[in-house]
Each structure stands twice: as structure tokens, then as C-alpha cells.
Design a protein around this motif. Structure first.
Motif, PDB file in Angstrom:
ATOM      1  N   GLU A  76      53.858-120.609   1.798  1.00 44.49           N
ATOM      2  CA  GLU A  76      53.701-119.526   2.777  1.00 44.49           C
ATOM      3  C   GLU A  76      52.601-118.547   2.376  1.00 44.49           C
ATOM      4  OE1 GLU A  76      55.240-118.861   5.904  1.00 44.49           O
ATOM      5  OE2 GLU A  76      55.593-120.991   5.608  1.00 44.49           O
ATOM      6  N   GLU A  77      51.616-119.025   1.614  1.00 45.27           N
ATOM      7  CA  GLU A  77      50.480-118.196   1.225  1.00 45.27           C
ATOM      8  C   GLU A  77      49.288-118.538   2.108  1.00 45.27           C
ATOM      9  OE1 GLU A  77      51.533-118.236  -3.569  1.00 45.27           O
ATOM     10  OE2 GLU A  77      50.229-119.765  -2.680  1.00 45.27           O
ATOM     11  N   LYS A  78      48.573-117.521   2.562  1.00 40.92           N
ATOM     12  CA  LYS A  78      47.365-117.765   3.341  1.00 40.92           C
ATOM     13  C   LYS A  78      46.295-118.365   2.434  1.00 40.92           C
ATOM     14  CE  LYS A  78      48.172-114.205   6.826  1.00 40.92           C
ATOM     15  NZ  LYS A  78      47.652-112.973   7.494  1.00 40.92           N
ATOM     16  N   ILE A  79      45.516-119.286   2.988  1.00 38.19           N
ATOM     17  CA  ILE A  79      44.489-119.977   2.208  1.00 38.19           C
ATOM     18  C   ILE A  79      43.150-119.907   2.938  1.00 38.19           C
ATOM     19  CG2 ILE A  79      46.148-121.574   1.168  1.00 38.19           C
ATOM     20  CD1 ILE A  79      45.173-123.710   3.161  1.00 38.19           C
ATOM     21  N   THR A  80      42.083-120.161   2.201  1.00 31.84           N
ATOM     22  CA  THR A  80      40.757-120.282   2.811  1.00 31.84           C
ATOM     23  C   THR A  80      40.605-121.713   3.334  1.00 31.84           C
ATOM     24  OG1 THR A  80      39.869-118.655   1.262  1.00 31.84           O
ATOM     25  CG2 THR A  80      38.282-120.040   2.432  1.00 31.84           C
ATOM     26  N   TYR A  81      40.098-121.842   4.553  1.00 37.80           N
ATOM     27  CA  TYR A  81      40.083-123.150   5.201  1.00 37.80           C
ATOM     28  C   TYR A  81      38.896-123.276   6.150  1.00 37.80           C
ATOM     29  CZ  TYR A  81      41.976-120.443   9.109  1.00 37.80           C
ATOM     30  OH  TYR A  81      42.145-119.501  10.095  1.00 37.80           O
ATOM     31  N   HIS A  82      38.618-124.521   6.533  1.00 43.73           N
ATOM     32  CA  HIS A  82      37.665-124.832   7.598  1.00 43.73           C
ATOM     33  C   HIS A  82      38.464-125.444   8.751  1.00 43.73           C
ATOM     34  CE1 HIS A  82      35.070-124.314   4.216  1.00 43.73           C
ATOM     35  NE2 HIS A  82      35.299-125.513   3.710  1.00 43.73           N
ATOM     36  N   LEU A  83      38.153-125.039   9.968  1.00 42.34           N
ATOM     37  CA  LEU A  83      38.883-125.532  11.137  1.00 42.34           C
ATOM     38  C   LEU A  83      37.898-126.128  12.135  1.00 42.34           C
ATOM     39  CD1 LEU A  83      41.605-125.671  12.731  1.00 42.34           C
ATOM     40  CD2 LEU A  83      40.984-123.457  13.715  1.00 42.34           C
ATOM     41  N   THR A  84      38.172-127.357  12.560  1.00 41.56           N
ATOM     42  CA  THR A  84      37.337-128.022  13.560  1.00 41.56           C
ATOM     43  C   THR A  84      38.163-128.242  14.823  1.00 41.56           C
ATOM     44  OG1 THR A  84      36.061-129.145  11.834  1.00 41.56           O
ATOM     45  CG2 THR A  84      35.908-130.038  14.063  1.00 41.56           C
ATOM     46  N   LEU A  85      37.651-127.732  15.958  1.00 41.40           N
ATOM     47  CA  LEU A  85      38.353-127.807  17.242  1.00 41.40           C
ATOM     48  C   LEU A  85      37.655-128.796  18.169  1.00 41.40           C
ATOM     49  CD1 LEU A  85      38.853-123.965  17.897  1.00 41.40           C
ATOM     50  CD2 LEU A  85      40.384-125.528  16.679  1.00 41.40           C
ATOM     51  N   PHE A  86      38.457-129.584  18.885  1.00 41.48           N
ATOM     52  CA  PHE A  86      37.947-130.527  19.883  1.00 41.48           C
ATOM     53  C   PHE A  86      38.491-130.127  21.248  1.00 41.48           C
ATOM     54  CE2 PHE A  86      38.272-132.719  15.834  1.00 41.48           C
ATOM     55  CZ  PHE A  86      37.027-133.305  15.702  1.00 41.48           C
ATOM     56  N   PHE A  87      37.602-130.051  22.249  1.00 36.47           N
ATOM     57  CA  PHE A  87      37.988-129.588  23.573  1.00 36.47           C
ATOM     58  C   PHE A  87      37.973-130.733  24.584  1.00 36.47           C
ATOM     59  CE2 PHE A  87      36.233-126.036  21.225  1.00 36.47           C
ATOM     60  CZ  PHE A  87      37.211-125.066  21.394  1.00 36.47           C
ATOM     61  N   GLU A  88      38.642-130.501  25.713  1.00 37.12           N
ATOM     62  CA  GLU A  88      38.758-131.531  26.741  1.00 37.12           C
ATOM     63  C   GLU A  88      37.402-131.942  27.314  1.00 37.12           C
ATOM     64  OE1 GLU A  88      41.267-133.220  27.453  1.00 37.12           O
ATOM     65  OE2 GLU A  88      43.011-132.095  26.746  1.00 37.12           O
ATOM     66  N   ASN A  89      36.428-131.044  27.267  1.00 39.08           N
ATOM     67  CA  ASN A  89      35.091-131.373  27.791  1.00 39.08           C
ATOM     68  C   ASN A  89      34.213-132.057  26.745  1.00 39.08           C
ATOM     69  OD1 ASN A  89      34.474-129.310  26.050  1.00 39.08           O
ATOM     70  ND2 ASN A  89      33.544-127.966  27.596  1.00 39.08           N
ATOM     71  N   ASP A  90      34.847-132.498  25.633  1.00 37.00           N
ATOM     72  CA  ASP A  90      34.185-133.227  24.544  1.00 37.00           C
ATOM     73  C   ASP A  90      33.288-132.352  23.669  1.00 37.00           C
ATOM     74  OD1 ASP A  90      35.396-135.650  25.174  1.00 37.00           O
ATOM     75  OD2 ASP A  90      33.822-136.188  26.602  1.00 37.00           O
ATOM     76  N   SER A  91      33.343-131.039  23.841  1.00 38.59           N
ATOM     77  CA  SER A  91      32.608-130.163  22.935  1.00 38.59           C
ATOM     78  C   SER A  91      33.419-129.946  21.660  1.00 38.59           C
ATOM     79  CB  SER A  91      32.299-128.818  23.607  1.00 38.59           C
ATOM     80  OG  SER A  91      33.506-128.143  23.926  1.00 38.59           O
ATOM     81  N   VAL A  92      32.721-129.548  20.600  1.00 37.31           N
ATOM     82  CA  VAL A  92      33.336-129.370  19.286  1.00 37.31           C
ATOM     83  C   VAL A  92      32.903-128.024  18.718  1.00 37.31           C
ATOM     84  CG1 VAL A  92      33.541-130.298  16.943  1.00 37.31           C
ATOM     85  CG2 VAL A  92      33.280-131.863  18.885  1.00 37.31           C
ATOM     86  N   ALA A  93      33.828-127.328  18.076  1.00 32.76           N
ATOM     87  CA  ALA A  93      33.506-126.067  17.406  1.00 32.76           C
ATOM     88  C   ALA A  93      34.069-126.112  15.992  1.00 32.76           C
ATOM     89  CB  ALA A  93      34.084-124.878  18.171  1.00 32.76           C
ATOM     90  N   ARG A  94      33.283-125.658  15.025  1.00 32.28           N
ATOM     91  CA  ARG A  94      33.730-125.657  13.627  1.00 32.28           C
ATOM     92  C   ARG A  94      33.622-124.245  13.069  1.00 32.28           C
ATOM     93  NH1 ARG A  94      34.927-128.905   9.300  1.00 32.28           N
ATOM     94  NH2 ARG A  94      34.144-128.291   7.250  1.00 32.28           N
ATOM     95  N   PHE A  95      34.683-123.809  12.403  1.00 39.02           N
ATOM     96  CA  PHE A  95      34.742-122.481  11.801  1.00 39.02           C
ATOM     97  C   PHE A  95      34.987-122.664  10.303  1.00 39.02           C
ATOM     98  CE2 PHE A  95      36.094-122.304  16.167  1.00 39.02           C
ATOM     99  CZ  PHE A  95      35.422-121.204  16.689  1.00 39.02           C
ATOM    100  N   GLU A  96      34.042-122.214   9.497  1.00 41.16           N
ATOM    101  CA  GLU A  96      34.118-122.454   8.058  1.00 41.16           C
ATOM    102  C   GLU A  96      34.524-121.198   7.296  1.00 41.16           C
ATOM    103  OE1 GLU A  96      30.492-124.237   6.705  1.00 41.16           O
ATOM    104  OE2 GLU A  96      30.980-126.169   7.618  1.00 41.16           O
TER     105      GLU A  96
END
Length: 201
Positions: free
Chosen positions: A103-123
Motif C-alpha cells: 500500500e505504498e505509492k511508487i514511481t511508475y510509467h503508465l501507457t494508455l490505449f484509447f478506442e480511437n487507437d491513439s496511445v498516451a504515455r506518462f513517465e
């Protein structure tokens, strides 16, 4: 009965042939010291050890060898990612919170995929990440150590709040390496083959 005994005998010989400690180490006298090893035991169990900078862990499990393919499964098996979906606040925003299993917050990278096939990455995110809502289809999370979750597909239709619990130790789940000539070509925590080998000692 004799056929069963012969097959068991051949199986044990094969395990003895591959059993042993396979290891790699580099930069022993520097802060970037890396040591990685896997010990294959004749009873089809293994112990994997990894140490790099401040990251250090051990994984136990079971293995099978078919020709030159080494298949690994952690035991006890652990979920790589657990996601709790809900709705919170405004429909215009999506909220992502990533923690480890303590239950500790961590540093992470998140990659999102959308219905319109676009992608967003947050590092290099820490704590809550708030993004403008779009038709989200799926996502995956990666720790700064390189541990990568499976792609998670959104289940709910009207959800925008995702509480994510990430396994920060390595998990083997039907993971396949290559073993031959007293070396193992293995994969990193991102699931890709590495450019160095584990050698039998």
C-alpha cells in the motif's frame, strides 16, 4: 511398468544434466553492480536471485525443459496487477493511483490505449495521475525497475477512477527462456530477451 521406469530414469538424467547454478555479474566494484542468477534443482524447482543498485529480490518456483526451452512459473503464484475500477468526481477526468502490495505509492510509467487507437504515455509518475477523459480501452504499468504488468482491459462502461496495485517483485508466469550449451538466454523484467547470458558455474 518397465517403460514407465525407463521414462522416469531418462527424465531424472535430463534434469541432472541441466541442474545447477547459472549466473551473471557485472561492475562488481561500482555502484551499478549487477548480479543475477537462477539455480535449477533436479526436482524441477528453481530459485532466482536479482540484485542491482537498491533493488534486490528472490523468486522461487517450478520449471520444465522441452528441448532448448526453459519454462518458468513462480510458486506461490502472485497477481502482477490488481485494478479496482470506480467512478469519482467529474466525467471529464480519469484518475490513476498506483501502489505496491504494501500500500505504498511508487514511481511508475503508465501507457494508455484509447478506442480511437491513439496511445498516451506518462513517465516517472508518483501518486495520483489525472488525465482528460477519453474513450479508454486499456493500459499497462511499468515500474522504474522495468517490471511490466500485463495489459489491463477496462471492464466498466462509466468508470474513471483506477486504483492499481502493482507487484514490484518479479513474477514468472509461463515465461520461456532458452537453455543450451551451459548457458541461458533469459528475459528482462519487461519481457524482452537481454543482451547477456546466464552461464553455468
Amino acid at each position: 511398468m518397465n517403460k514407465v521406469v525407463i521414462l522416469l530414469f531418462l527424465f531424472l538424467i535430463k534434469n541432472e544434466e541441466y541442474a545447477g547454478l547459472y549466473e551473471y555479474s557485472a561492475n562488481e566494484n561500482s555502484a551499478m553492480y549487477l548480479k543475477e542468477s537462477i539455480n535449477l534443482f533436479p526436482n524441477n524447482t528453481f530459485t532466482y536471485n536479482y540484485a542491482w543498485e537498491f533493488s534486490k529480490f528472490t523468486v522461487n518456483g517450478n520449471y520444465n525443459i522441452n528441448q532448448d526451452t526453459l519454462t518458468l512459473d513462480s510458486y506461490p503464484q502472485r497477481d502482477k496487477i490488481i485494478v479496482n475500477e470506480s467512478f469519482k468526481g467529474s466525467k471529464k477526468k480519469s484518475i490513476f493511483t498506483v501502489k505496491n502490495k504494501r500500500e505504498e505509492k511508487i514511481t511508475y510509467h503508465l501507457t494508455l490505449f484509447f478506442e480511437n487507437d491513439s496511445v498516451a504515455r506518462f513517465e516517472n509518475q508518483f501518486g495520483d495521475l489525472i488525465v482528460n477523459s477519453r474513450a479508454l480501452k486499456s493500459f499497462y504499468v511499468q515500474t522504474t525497475q522495468g517490471i511490466t504488468s500485463p495489459t489491463y482491459f477496462i471492464l466498466g462502461k462509466n468508470v474513471n477512477n483506477f486504483k492499481i496495485t502493482m507487484e514490484t517483485n518479479r513474477v514468472f508466469e509461463n515465461e520461456k527462456w532458452v537453455i543450451k550449451n551451459n548457458t541461458i538466454r533469459h528475459k528482462g523484467m519487461n519481457g524482452e530477451f537481454l543482451n547477456y547470458f546466464l552461464s553455468k558455474k
